[in-house]
Design a protein around this motif. Structure first.
Motif, mmCIF file in Angstrom:
data_model
loop_
_atom_site.group_PDB
_atom_site.id
_atom_site.type_symbol
_atom_site.label_atom_id
_atom_site.label_comp_id
_atom_site.label_asym_id
_atom_site.label_seq_id
_atom_site.Cartn_x
_atom_site.Cartn_y
_atom_site.Cartn_z
ATOM 1 N N VAL B 100 -66.392 -5.011 -33.769
ATOM 2 C CA VAL B 100 -65.110 -5.613 -33.698
ATOM 3 C C VAL B 100 -64.170 -4.114 -34.289
ATOM 4 C CG1 VAL B 100 -63.133 -7.085 -34.194
ATOM 5 C CG2 VAL B 100 -65.395 -7.770 -33.805
ATOM 6 N N PHE B 101 -63.365 -3.670 -33.363
ATOM 7 C CA PHE B 101 -62.830 -2.550 -33.718
ATOM 8 C C PHE B 101 -61.096 -2.708 -34.151
ATOM 9 C CE2 PHE B 101 -65.012 1.306 -32.374
ATOM 10 C CZ PHE B 101 -66.140 0.713 -31.880
ATOM 11 N N GLY B 102 -60.666 -1.935 -35.175
ATOM 12 C CA GLY B 102 -59.236 -1.949 -35.346
ATOM 13 C C GLY B 102 -58.687 -1.316 -34.503
ATOM 14 N N GLN B 103 -57.300 -1.065 -34.376
ATOM 15 C CA GLN B 103 -56.524 -0.405 -33.444
ATOM 16 C C GLN B 103 -56.653 1.214 -33.527
ATOM 17 O OE1 GLN B 103 -55.281 -2.067 -35.933
ATOM 18 N NE2 GLN B 103 -53.074 -1.728 -36.107
ATOM 19 N N GLY B 104 -57.231 1.694 -34.728
ATOM 20 C CA GLY B 104 -57.080 2.860 -35.114
ATOM 21 C C GLY B 104 -55.819 3.591 -35.797
ATOM 22 N N THR B 105 -56.306 4.623 -36.722
ATOM 23 C CA THR B 105 -55.181 5.251 -37.455
ATOM 24 C C THR B 105 -55.089 6.820 -36.899
ATOM 25 O OG1 THR B 105 -55.286 3.854 -39.412
ATOM 26 C CG2 THR B 105 -54.507 6.153 -39.742
ATOM 27 N N ARG B 106 -54.197 7.141 -36.352
ATOM 28 C CA ARG B 106 -53.884 8.493 -35.952
ATOM 29 C C ARG B 106 -53.827 9.484 -37.135
ATOM 30 N NH1 ARG B 106 -49.865 11.508 -33.186
ATOM 31 N NH2 ARG B 106 -48.602 9.420 -32.916
ATOM 32 N N LEU B 107 -54.785 10.376 -37.383
ATOM 33 C CA LEU B 107 -54.644 11.356 -38.551
ATOM 34 C C LEU B 107 -54.305 12.704 -37.973
ATOM 35 C CD1 LEU B 107 -54.979 12.233 -41.516
ATOM 36 C CD2 LEU B 107 -57.418 12.683 -40.820
#
Lengths: 112, 111
Positions: B100-107
């Motif tokens: 189950v993934f989170g929506q992601g953090t753009r770095l």
């Protein structure tokens, strides 16, 4: 060791048309997964196969999506008919053990 | 409430600094925790996995897990421009392989 293979890499169709995606997992990997990744979101599992049996398809929209893995190796995911909201990247992944999943390059679907 | 939550960013860090990425999860039955890196237009690539409370280090990457607080983080030391990507947090429940993934953090690492 060759990675997970997917084809096609890109597909553009009109709504209500049908489309199919193909995946060949890493050799020896018994578990195969199909994920849908909408732009700006994390991947969402659509279906998981263990060999040629379905383990989890709880998030697969079964009225329009179908998937099979007849010989326990490669797999096909089909959408019929497609809707605009199906525009996404479809990722195939495979794993040998309980944890590490390896992803293929994905198929980018655009529904017009 | 989402099962896995991440700040979508963008997170901007100067080159050479420490980048800190955070993730919370709602299911106390979650057992395995992963960080994936995803470059634009590419597929996710596993960079760290962690299963027990505490820290796990691999090169410039350190994963931290606190099950009591339902919190997992990723630290990237000596950040490089090549670290610029979206970082996805993923968890699995006990007895299940489903990620189950989170929506992601753009770095973004600024030279």
């Amino acid at each position: 060791e060759a990675g997970v293979a997917q084809s096609p890499r890109y597909k553009i169709i009109e709504k209500r048309q049908s489309v199919a995606f193909w995946c060949n997992p890493i050799s020896g990997h018994a578990t195969l997964y199909w994920y849908q990744q909408i732009l700006g979101q994390g991947p969402k599992l659509l279906i998981q196969f263990q060999n040629n049996g379905v383990v989890d398809d709880s998030q697969l929209p079964k009225d329009r999506f179908s998937a099979e893995r007849l010989k326990g190796v490669d797999s096909t995911l089909k959408i019929q008919p497609a809707k605009l909201e199906d525009s996404a990247v479809y990722l195939c992944a495979s794993s040998r053990d309980q944890d590490t999943q390896y992803f293929g390059p994905g198929t980018r679907l655009t529904v017009l | 409430q989402k099962e896995v939550e991440q700040n979508s960013g963008p997170l901007s860090v100067p080159e050479g600094a420490i980048a800190s990425l955070n993730c919370t999860y709602s299911d106390r039955g979650s057992q395995s925790f992963f960080w994936y890196r995803q470059y634009s237009g590419k597929s996710p690539e596993l960079i760290m996995s962690i299963y027990s409370n505490g820290d796990k280090e691999d090169g410039r990457f350190t994963a931290q897990l606190n099950k009591a607080s339902q919190y997992v983080s990723l630290l990237i030391r000596d950040s490089q421009p090549s670290d610029s990507a979206t970082y996805l947090c993923a968890v699995t429940r006990q007895g299940a392989q489903k990620l189950v993934f989170g929506q992601g953090t753009r770095l973004t690492i600024n030279p």
